[in-house]
Motif scaffolding. Structure first.
Motif, short mmCIF file in Angstrom:
data_model
loop_
_atom_site.label_atom_id
_atom_site.label_comp_id
_atom_site.label_asym_id
_atom_site.label_seq_id
_atom_site.Cartn_x
_atom_site.Cartn_y
_atom_site.Cartn_z
N UNK A 130 43.89 38.28 51.95
CA UNK A 130 43.37 38.48 50.60
C UNK A 130 43.77 39.85 50.06
N UNK A 131 43.74 40.87 50.89
CA UNK A 131 44.10 42.22 50.43
C UNK A 131 45.55 42.28 49.96
N UNK A 132 46.45 41.63 50.70
CA UNK A 132 47.87 41.61 50.33
C UNK A 132 48.06 40.85 49.03
N UNK A 133 47.36 39.72 48.88
CA UNK A 133 47.48 38.94 47.64
C UNK A 133 46.99 39.72 46.43
N UNK A 134 45.89 40.44 46.57
CA UNK A 134 45.37 41.25 45.46
C UNK A 134 46.33 42.38 45.14
N UNK A 135 46.89 43.01 46.15
CA UNK A 135 47.85 44.09 45.93
C UNK A 135 49.10 43.57 45.21
N UNK A 136 49.57 42.38 45.59
CA UNK A 136 50.73 41.78 44.91
C UNK A 136 50.42 41.47 43.46
N UNK A 137 49.22 40.95 43.20
CA UNK A 137 48.82 40.62 41.84
C UNK A 137 48.72 41.87 40.97
N UNK A 138 48.14 42.93 41.52
CA UNK A 138 48.04 44.18 40.76
C UNK A 138 49.41 44.80 40.51
N UNK A 139 50.31 44.65 41.45
CA UNK A 139 51.67 45.16 41.25
C UNK A 139 52.39 44.40 40.14
#
Length: 76
Positions: free
Chosen positions: A39-48
């Motif tokens: 989930x943390x990686x997915x959120x970071x990708x979305x914010x990027x």
């Protein structure tokens, strides 16, 4: 006539019929299924991706801001 010749050539060389990409896709699907969702990686990708929007899609951002302002203005 040409179709029959092509079918005969394919029958003689079965290695051309098998798709090597299907094996790679199946292996990749198994690897993805084995990994738990991050989930943390997915959120970071979305914010990027959201961070890149003003630089890459300026007109889309401007239209979105205008539409949001219009909707907020009409709600009162």
């Amino acid at each position: 006539m040409e179709l029959a010749a092509l079918r005969q050539q394919l029958a003689e060389r079965p290695e051309l019929v098998a798709a090597p990409e299907s094996e790679a896709v199946a292996t990749e699907a198994k690897e993805e299924a084995a990994e738990p969702p991050n989930l943390e990686k997915d959120i970071a990708d979305l914010l990027a991706e959201f961070d890149d929007v003003p630089h890459k899609k300026t007109i889309l951002l401007a239209l979105g801001v205008f539409a949001l302002g219009y909707l907020i203005g009409r709600s009162r």
